[in-house]
Write a protein that holds these residues in place. Structure first.
Motif, PDB file in Angstrom:
ATOM      1  N   VAL A 171       3.058 -55.021   8.012  1.00  0.00           N
ATOM      2  CA  VAL A 171       3.758 -54.177   8.978  1.00  0.00           C
ATOM      3  C   VAL A 171       3.615 -54.726  10.388  1.00  0.00           C
ATOM      4  CG1 VAL A 171       3.788 -51.903  10.074  1.00  0.00           C
ATOM      5  CG2 VAL A 171       3.616 -52.084   7.589  1.00  0.00           C
ATOM      6  N   VAL A 172       2.402 -55.110  10.768  1.00  0.00           N
ATOM      7  CA  VAL A 172       2.190 -55.673  12.107  1.00  0.00           C
ATOM      8  C   VAL A 172       2.989 -56.965  12.274  1.00  0.00           C
ATOM      9  CG1 VAL A 172       0.486 -56.702  13.665  1.00  0.00           C
ATOM     10  CG2 VAL A 172      -0.075 -54.621  12.407  1.00  0.00           C
ATOM     11  N   LEU A 173       3.009 -57.778  11.228  1.00  0.00           N
ATOM     12  CA  LEU A 173       3.750 -59.046  11.285  1.00  0.00           C
ATOM     13  C   LEU A 173       5.242 -58.800  11.460  1.00  0.00           C
ATOM     14  CD1 LEU A 173       3.289 -62.137  10.994  1.00  0.00           C
ATOM     15  CD2 LEU A 173       3.850 -61.868   8.568  1.00  0.00           C
ATOM     16  N   LEU A 174       5.820 -57.896  10.674  1.00  0.00           N
ATOM     17  CA  LEU A 174       7.245 -57.583  10.780  1.00  0.00           C
ATOM     18  C   LEU A 174       7.584 -57.006  12.159  1.00  0.00           C
ATOM     19  CD1 LEU A 174       7.941 -55.943   7.293  1.00  0.00           C
ATOM     20  CD2 LEU A 174       8.863 -58.119   8.135  1.00  0.00           C
ATOM     21  N   THR A 175       6.756 -56.082  12.619  1.00  0.00           N
ATOM     22  CA  THR A 175       6.990 -55.446  13.912  1.00  0.00           C
ATOM     23  C   THR A 175       6.912 -56.460  15.038  1.00  0.00           C
ATOM     24  OG1 THR A 175       5.988 -53.411  13.055  1.00  0.00           O
ATOM     25  CG2 THR A 175       6.267 -53.576  15.430  1.00  0.00           C
ATOM     26  N   ALA A 176       5.892 -57.307  14.999  1.00  0.00           N
ATOM     27  CA  ALA A 176       5.725 -58.323  16.039  1.00  0.00           C
ATOM     28  C   ALA A 176       6.894 -59.293  16.051  1.00  0.00           C
ATOM     29  CB  ALA A 176       4.410 -59.071  15.825  1.00  0.00           C
ATOM     30  N   TRP A 177       7.381 -59.638  14.871  1.00  0.00           N
ATOM     31  CA  TRP A 177       8.508 -60.578  14.798  1.00  0.00           C
ATOM     32  C   TRP A 177       9.750 -59.992  15.470  1.00  0.00           C
ATOM     33  CZ3 TRP A 177      13.091 -59.992  11.777  1.00  0.00           C
ATOM     34  CH2 TRP A 177      13.935 -61.095  11.826  1.00  0.00           C
ATOM     35  N   VAL A 178      10.035 -58.720  15.210  1.00  0.00           N
ATOM     36  CA  VAL A 178      11.203 -58.072  15.816  1.00  0.00           C
ATOM     37  C   VAL A 178      11.057 -58.007  17.333  1.00  0.00           C
ATOM     38  CG1 VAL A 178      12.494 -55.910  16.008  1.00  0.00           C
ATOM     39  CG2 VAL A 178      11.749 -56.722  13.768  1.00  0.00           C
ATOM     40  N   VAL A 179       9.905 -57.576  17.808  1.00  0.00           N
ATOM     41  CA  VAL A 179       9.688 -57.424  19.247  1.00  0.00           C
ATOM     42  C   VAL A 179       9.690 -58.777  19.940  1.00  0.00           C
ATOM     43  CG1 VAL A 179       8.063 -56.605  21.011  1.00  0.00           C
ATOM     44  CG2 VAL A 179       8.424 -55.275  18.932  1.00  0.00           C
ATOM     45  N   ALA A 180       9.183 -59.824  19.279  1.00  0.00           N
ATOM     46  CA  ALA A 180       9.126 -61.154  19.886  1.00  0.00           C
ATOM     47  C   ALA A 180      10.513 -61.728  20.135  1.00  0.00           C
ATOM     48  CB  ALA A 180       8.316 -62.105  18.997  1.00  0.00           C
ATOM     49  N   VAL A 181      11.471 -61.371  19.296  1.00  0.00           N
ATOM     50  CA  VAL A 181      12.834 -61.901  19.467  1.00  0.00           C
ATOM     51  C   VAL A 181      13.470 -61.389  20.750  1.00  0.00           C
ATOM     52  CG1 VAL A 181      15.149 -61.984  18.451  1.00  0.00           C
ATOM     53  CG2 VAL A 181      13.133 -62.191  16.994  1.00  0.00           C
ATOM     54  N   GLY A 182      13.113 -60.194  21.175  1.00  0.00           N
ATOM     55  CA  GLY A 182      13.632 -59.673  22.441  1.00  0.00           C
ATOM     56  C   GLY A 182      14.295 -58.321  22.290  1.00  0.00           C
ATOM     57  N   ILE A 183      14.943 -57.882  23.353  1.00  0.00           N
ATOM     58  CA  ILE A 183      15.552 -56.550  23.378  1.00  0.00           C
ATOM     59  C   ILE A 183      16.880 -56.541  22.637  1.00  0.00           C
ATOM     60  CG2 ILE A 183      16.405 -54.691  24.854  1.00  0.00           C
ATOM     61  CD1 ILE A 183      13.360 -55.162  24.881  1.00  0.00           C
ATOM     62  N   SER A 184      17.865 -57.286  23.131  1.00  0.00           N
ATOM     63  CA  SER A 184      19.202 -57.238  22.530  1.00  0.00           C
ATOM     64  C   SER A 184      19.245 -57.909  21.163  1.00  0.00           C
ATOM     65  CB  SER A 184      20.230 -57.878  23.470  1.00  0.00           C
ATOM     66  OG  SER A 184      19.877 -59.221  23.757  1.00  0.00           O
ATOM     67  N   SER A 185      18.590 -59.064  21.033  1.00  0.00           N
ATOM     68  CA  SER A 185      18.644 -59.813  19.776  1.00  0.00           C
ATOM     69  C   SER A 185      17.612 -59.347  18.761  1.00  0.00           C
ATOM     70  CB  SER A 185      18.431 -61.314  20.049  1.00  0.00           C
ATOM     71  OG  SER A 185      19.432 -61.825  20.900  1.00  0.00           O
ATOM     72  N   GLY A 186      16.572 -58.673  19.221  1.00  0.00           N
ATOM     73  CA  GLY A 186      15.519 -58.231  18.330  1.00  0.00           C
ATOM     74  C   GLY A 186      15.553 -56.738  18.073  1.00  0.00           C
ATOM     75  N   ILE A 187      15.080 -55.963  19.043  1.00  0.00           N
ATOM     76  CA  ILE A 187      14.940 -54.517  18.848  1.00  0.00           C
ATOM     77  C   ILE A 187      16.286 -53.848  18.613  1.00  0.00           C
ATOM     78  CG2 ILE A 187      14.188 -52.368  19.938  1.00  0.00           C
ATOM     79  CD1 ILE A 187      12.054 -53.977  21.400  1.00  0.00           C
ATOM     80  N   GLU A 188      17.297 -54.192  19.437  1.00  0.00           N
ATOM     81  CA  GLU A 188      18.603 -53.558  19.272  1.00  0.00           C
ATOM     82  C   GLU A 188      19.231 -53.914  17.935  1.00  0.00           C
ATOM     83  OE1 GLU A 188      23.074 -53.875  21.228  1.00  0.00           O
ATOM     84  OE2 GLU A 188      21.337 -53.774  22.571  1.00  0.00           O
TER      85      GLU A 188
END
Length: 456
Positions: free
Chosen positions: A163-180
């Motif tokens: 879970v930490v790995l998946l979450t960190a990967w999404v957040v590391a990509v950025g706001i528009s390309s990751g979290i959004e």
């Protein structure tokens, strides 16, 4: 600060909401809804709804969400967009006083601590999805023992890491390309899963009794305590007091209607709670089960129902995937709060901030993973496990305190709230009155009931 999606530094005069990486209009709403919908609506909401009068409590919940939840939600969004920084720096910029940075840090610290043990529970949902799809979950009818053996072993640490790995990967990509992008994919998927599971639960034999229990009001069970419980659930289900909406608000451009976004998030949260009730109550009543509070409902009670229904392994798997999606979208928002602060404070890249923060959160969460099942007894004290203490202190102390700080700040300290909220003069007066006089009193009531001073 300038929070970008690559390896650029986190400092800058424009703040973290610079044009380099912002939410789109619908991306912001999706991300905010993703943060709001979580595990609480699926296992706590049915319990407190049944305890306090079914539809009568649900009606009070709606009123609390509209009267207090949405005004505080709008305040957090406005503070974030106005301050263009973390929950700490935004308050400093808008007030001109450094002392407010410490007050803002309370919500940042709270969200970080919640993420550390929330990742543990999210890992449980992934493990149970695997067990259900493979049929291993139904190899034994003693689901209590199955759950107890699982959380007392080493597997929770493995799933926590995932879970930490998946979450960190999404957040590391950025706001528009990751979290959004993550939320734009997962939220529609969550809605589809909700619809499938609602249809399945409503077509079970005996489901009507559960629907009646959920939707027939019993006003005799309402009390002042019930109102405070409804307010507390409305407050926490919107991710208020965590610094999430302040952080996300900093990534919103000036053309976005914050009041419209707040309304959309509130409606999304309300719909999720309603559909959760239509899943839990018909299913439990159809199999003569009791909707209990906490993890027992999800990991012990409902597997009994899935084991007895046709294609139960698949429906059980879909249910746990639903929980995992809700948990992951919330986890992403919790981690972003801490990451934004680290980027700003130490002027480091997003990538470095994410992985450093993620590793620390994983290590901080290890005692929670080890103590939840009683595997490490020395971490337990005062009649609670380390996991329970983390949950109690974060949810019942830090978050109400963080929410109270925001209402006082937006209602009394920040002079530019009117311009940032973009409300008509009449609605602004209502909003300010709520933040100044109504919300603080009720939030203190939530704090007292959460801390156990007022008994539920």
């Amino acid at each position: 600060m300038n929070v970008n999606s690559g390896n650029t530094n986190g400092a800058g005069s424009e703040g973290q909401g610079s044009k380099a990486d912002q939410f789109s209009r619908w991306g912001f709403i999706m991300a905010a809804i993703g943060s709001a919908v979580g595990l609480g609506n699926m296992w706590k909401f049915p319990y407190i709804t049944g305890k306090y009068g079914g539809a009568a409590f649900f009606l009070v919940f709606i009123i609390c969400l509209i009267v207090v939840g949405l005004p505080v939600l709008l305040a957090e969004m406005a503070v974030g967009r106005g301050g263009r920084g973390s929950a700490s720096s935004s308050m400093v910029r808008l007030s001109g006083k450094k002392a407010w940075g410490g007050f803002g840090f309370i919500s940042i610290f709270g969200s970080f601590m919640i993420f550390s043990y929330y990742a543990v529970v999210a890992g449980w949902t992934l493990h149970y999805a695997y067990l259900s799809f493979t049929g291993q979950l139904f190899a034994s009818n003693d689901f209590g023992a199955t759950f107890g053996n699982f959380i007392s072993g080493s597997l929770p640490v493995f799933w926590q890491f995932i879970v930490v790995l998946l979450t960190a990967w999404v957040v590391a990509v950025g706001i528009s390309s990751g979290i959004e992008r993550f939320n734009k994919i997962l939220i529609p998927g969550l809605v589809a899963l909700l619809i499938i599971l609602v249809i399945r639960s409503l077509t079970l034999e005996g489901a009507a009794e559960g629907v009646s229990f959920f939707l027939d009001p019993d006003f005799s069970k309402l009390s002042p305590t019930a109102i405070l419980v409804a307010l507390g659930h409305a407050f926490f289900s919107l991710s208020l007091g965590m610094g999430v909406m302040i952080t996300y608000g900093a990534y919103v451009n000036k053309k976005q209607s914050l009041s419209g976004a707040a309304l959309a998030v509130g409606l999304g949260d309300l719909l999720y709670a309603f559909l959760a009730g239509l899943i839990i109550f018909p299913t439990t009543f159809a199999f003569n089960l009791e909707p209990t509070q906490g993890a027992g409902l999800v990991f012990v009670v409902l597997p009994v129902a899935f084991s007895a229904m046709p294609f139960g392994a698949w429906f059980g798997g879909l249910f746990f995937i639903l929980l995992a999606v809700a948990a992951l979208t919330s986890a992403v928002s919790l981690l972003e709060v801490a990451v934004a602060f680290v980027m700003e404070k130490w002027k480091t890249s997003r990538t470095k901030a994410v992985w450093v923060t993620g590793i620390i959160a994983f290590l901080v969460g290890l005692p929670s993973a080890a103590s939840a099942g009683g595997a490490v007894d020395f971490l337990n004290f005062g009649g609670k496990s380390f996991f329970d203490w983390m949950d109690f202190l974060s949810s019942n102390v830090l978050l109400p305190l963080g929410g109270l700080i925001v209402t006082i700040f937006a209602g009394w300290v920040w002079k530019g709230a009117y311009e940032e909220a973009d409300l008509t003069p009449g609605w602004y007066r209502v909003w300010r009155f709520t933040l100044r006089y109504i919300a603080p009193i009720l939030v203190v009531g939530v704090f007292l009931i959460s801390a156990g001073v007022i008994s539920e």
